[in-house]
Every structure is written in C-alpha cells, then in structure tokens.
Design an enzyme around this catalytic site. Structure first.
Site, PDB file in Angstrom:
ATOM      1  N   LYS A 121       0.843  -1.193   0.000  1.00 28.65           N
ATOM      2  CA  LYS A 121       0.000   0.000   0.000  1.00 28.65           C
ATOM      3  C   LYS A 121       0.884   1.250   0.000  1.00 28.65           C
ATOM      4  CE  LYS A 121      -3.657  -2.669   0.672  1.00 28.65           C
ATOM      5  NZ  LYS A 121      -4.739  -2.847  -0.305  1.00 28.65           N
ATOM      6  N   HIS A 140      -6.235 -13.535  -7.961  1.00 25.36           N
ATOM      7  CA  HIS A 140      -7.094 -12.571  -7.281  1.00 25.36           C
ATOM      8  C   HIS A 140      -8.494 -12.645  -7.879  1.00 25.36           C
ATOM      9  CE1 HIS A 140      -8.658  -8.859  -5.561  1.00 25.36           C
ATOM     10  NE2 HIS A 140      -7.641  -8.882  -4.729  1.00 25.36           N
TER      11      HIS A 140
END
EC number: 4.1.1.39
Length: 473
Positions: free
Chosen positions: A168, A287
């Site tokens: 992040k 994902h």
C-alpha cells in the site's frame, strides 16, 4: 417404432424438460439454481425453462430437433426444493449430459449455465448456487499448475500458514519506492508480498520497473533472512500476448510466483496462463477482483463456491477467499465450505455449509486459500483456527500501518502467527484463548505489543448480506 413427426408450435417447457423421475448419472454435470419466478409462472415450468434455456431449448418447436437425439442432449430439471425461510424462490436441480460441454473448457460450461438464461423473462431472479462436476469432466481440466504440496517444497515452508502483505498505497508509488516497501516487509518476517489487483503497468510505475526493483528486494531479503521469499507479480494485461510477455520476463529474472486477476482477465486467459506456469515451474496467485458483482446478491448471480470450483478447474495455486473476520463480505460456514472445495480431494454434500452436491476432485492438486482484507494481529487466532495451515494470511494495512514501519509490522505478524501455531500444537483452544496467547507473546516482542495497542479497537462488525439459506430456518 414409428418415426417421430415434426409438429410446429409452442409447447410448455415442462412437457420436455421437467423429468422428476430422472436419476442423475455419475457422468452428468449437476447444477442447483435458486429461481425466483415471475408472478403466474409455476415452479415446474420455471425450472424446466431454466433447464431448456441452459441446454438445448428455444422458445418454439423446431424441425431440426428431429436431426439429433434431443432426449439425450437436453438438460433435465429433476428436483425442486423449498428455500428455507423464503417463499418467493426455490431450488431447482438440473442434470446436464457431459457431452454438452467441451472437454477442459470452463468457458464453455459457463456459457451454457450462466449465459442467456440469466436474461430469461420467465424468471425474475436467478442464482447458480452450486455445480457438481463429474470426475470424468474434472479429469479433462489442467487444474492448479502446482498445488499445495509442490509449493511448500518450492518455498521450503512447512507446518504453518504462510504470511503475506499487499503493498500500500495500492496505486501511485514509483518502482523504486515500491521495491523498498517489499524489502522491508520481507526482511521483517513475511513469506510473500503482493501487487494489488489493479496494479498493472500505469504511468507512475511501468511493469518492468516494478519487476526489477521487486526482485532486487527479494534477493536482498533472502540473503539477510536465509528464507525463501516471493512477491506476486501481477501479469494481468490488456492482451494475452502482453500477459505472456510479462510472465516470461518474470521467469527470466527468477520470480517464483506471478499473479492474475482471473475474472476481469477472463477464464480463457487464466487457463492458458495456468498451463504456462505448469510448464515453466512458476507458481500462480489468483485474485478474485469483480467477484462481488457476481456473487453478493443472495437471489441473483453466481455463488462464490461455484467461482471457486471453476478456478480450481481453470488453474491457480492461490485464491482469495475472504476472511470472515475482516472488512470483506463472508459468512463463516459458507467460507469454510468453499475453503474445503479448494483444498480437499473429496467434499461431501453439506447443506449446513451450502454445499449441495458431493464433489470428487480425484487427484487434482489443491489450492491455497488466501485470507486478505482488513485483518490485523488481533485476528490471528481466529484466522489460524478458520483457515488452518494450508493458507496464506495477508495483512496489508495490518503490516504497513504499524507505527514503527513495514518491517516492524511484518515482525509483529510473524510473532503472532508462530505463537498461535505453537499454542494450537500444544492442544490449546486458540480462538478462545487468543488474547492470552497474544499478550504472552507480546511480552517478548515490542513490535507485537505496539501492533496490539494500535488496532485493539478496530472491528468490522457489519452483518453479512449473503447469508446461508440454512440460517433462515
């Protein structure tokens, strides 16, 4: 026997496709749909309509029906059941002959089962709840490129869940700063770091820059820790050709694992990439971006247990499954059900977990369940209990949000994990005694102590939208 004669006109679907006397064959593909019919359409007709529109039927009788064996190729609605606690909809069980589907093509299966039938006017809402893939069909699919045991051998990691982290902020970092974040997490004790699903090759960080800086970080962290490390390099791309170009480069620079967004990237691309990974000795992380568009509404769409089964057939070594305890949607019993469907060789019917059919996977390898989304050290006891060893626990903000930085956050998670695994191996109830276990571990780890103080008030206590129907009883 007299030859069948063509008779033009429109017949009720139930005349051909409602067959309550039918006993499904071992080679049939079985599907369970939750159907909400339009007012005035009775259950048998609605179920037969879904069977017709997802197999051989059309809206009127056609003379070319006589050129094939319609009685063999048609889908058959063979059972109807009530949905507990909901009078508007019902379950319809439909059997399809295996020869309706191209071997090894999950694309072809979905084109029939969740194709035009979902826009059919006779139903107000339609949801594919579960599918039984016959072992004869499973054997035609490649499945995971490597599977759980091969990955453990490749990474030399045994006896515990693996630890990961999504870097992040998910967008905006330069390649060099991204690599630095990866290095700090890996040297702190994580096994993997990860590209976020929407990191591809944007102007702020082109894919080749990211790959190079990440591999530098991996090599440095491995040299310092003596452990195998990896980063999920996302090779999802605008075209299959570009996807393979990125995968080839990842292999060239020594990456042990790459990543693909299997729903947005497409099932054809995913199956091809899984085959490439199998041939080239590269692990494949999957994902599920976009899944909630399909699976979150309780009456319309595709249940995630079906998407999980499709992924195991199409191919992937990891799949995101939700966390139960984090920020993302996920009923506990249902999540445990699809975790088993990803990992086990045989999963029996279990209505308490939403599993409508027995599923035999034969010798197909299992898939690591990945828990990711709003989790931190306080969740570790529950995660170890829910997911067991054959999982990857990924703490994004729960690593990078540590007040002392990425390495400290990674260290806190590693200490918490090893404390919970040790307690479990000693026979303790890790979930019930979690606070005591973590507090004792924090006495010897200032990083864990600070993490526990930082996130002690953080909870995600929203109710689950898509509850198991059994819960409504």
């Amino acid at each position: 026997m007299a030859a069948k004669k063509y008779s033009a006109g429109v017949k009720e679907y139930r005349q051909t496709y409602w067959t309550p006397e039918y006993v499904p064959l071992d080679t049939d593909l079985l599907a369970c749909f939750k159907i909400t019919p339009q007012p005035g359409v009775d259950r048998e007709e609605a179920a037969a309509a879904v069977a017709a529109e997802s197999s051989t039927g059309t809206w009127t009788t056609v003379w070319t029906d006589l050129l094939t064996d319609m009685d063999y190729y048609k889908g058959r609605a063979y059972r109807i059941e009530d949905v507990p606690g909901d009078d508007e909809c019902f379950y319809a069980f439909i059997a399809y002959p295996i020869d309706l589907f191209e071997e090894g093509s999950v694309v072809n299966v979905f084109t029939s089962l969740v194709g035009n039938v979902f826009g059919f006017k006779a139903v107000r809402a339609l949801r594919l709840e579960d599918v039984r893939f016959p072992i004869a069909y499973v054997k035609t699919c490649g499945g995971p490129p490597h599977g759980i045991q091969v990955e453990r051998d490749m990474m030399n990691k045994y006896g515990r869940p693996m630890l990961g982290c999504t870097i992040k902020p998910k967008l905006g970092l330069s390649g060099k700063n991204y690599g630095r974040a990866v290095y700090e997490c890996l040297r702190g004790g994580l096994d993997f770091t990860k590209d976020d699903e929407n990191i591809n090759s944007q102007p702020f960080m082109r894919w080749r820059q990211r790959f190079d800086f990440v591999m530098e970080a991996i090599h440095k962290a491995e040299a310092e820790t003596g452990e195998r490390k990896g980063h999920y390099l996302n090779v999802t791309a605008p075209t299959p050709e570009e996807m393979y170009k990125r995968a080839e480069y990842a292999k060239e620079i020594g990456a042990p694992i790459i990543m693909h967004d299997y729903i947005t990237g497409g099932f054809t691309a995913n199956t091809g990439l899984a085959n490439w990974c199998r041939d080239n000795g590269v692990l494949l992380h999957i994902h599920r971006a976009m899944h909630a568009v399909l699976d979150r509404h309780p009456k319309h769409g595709i249940h995630f247990r079906v998407l999980a089964k499709i992924l195991r057939l199409s191919g992937g070594d990891h799949l995101h499954t939700g966390t139960v305890v984090g920020k993302l949607e996920g009923d506990r019993a249902a999540t445990l059900g699809w975790i088993d469907l990803l990992r086990e060789q045989f999963v029996p019917e279990d209505r308490s977990r939403g599993i409508m059919f027995d599923q035999d996977w034969g010798s197909m390898p299992g898939v690591f369940a990945v828990a990711s989304g709003g989790i931190h050290v306080w969740h570790m006891p529950a995660l170890v209990t829910i997911f067991g060893d054959d999982s990857v626990l990924q703490f994004g903000g729960g690593t990078l949000g540590h007040p002392w930085g990425n390495a400290a956050g990674a260290h806190a998670n590693r200490v918490a994990l090893e404390a919970c695994v040790q307690a479990r191996n000693e026979g303790r109830d890790v979930e019930r005694e979690g606070k005591e276990i973590l507090t004792a571990a924090a006495a010897h780890s200032p990083e864990l102590k600070i993490a526990m103080e930082t996130w002690k008030e953080i909870k995600f206590e929203f109710d689950t939208v898509d509850k198991l129907d059994v819960a409504h009883k």
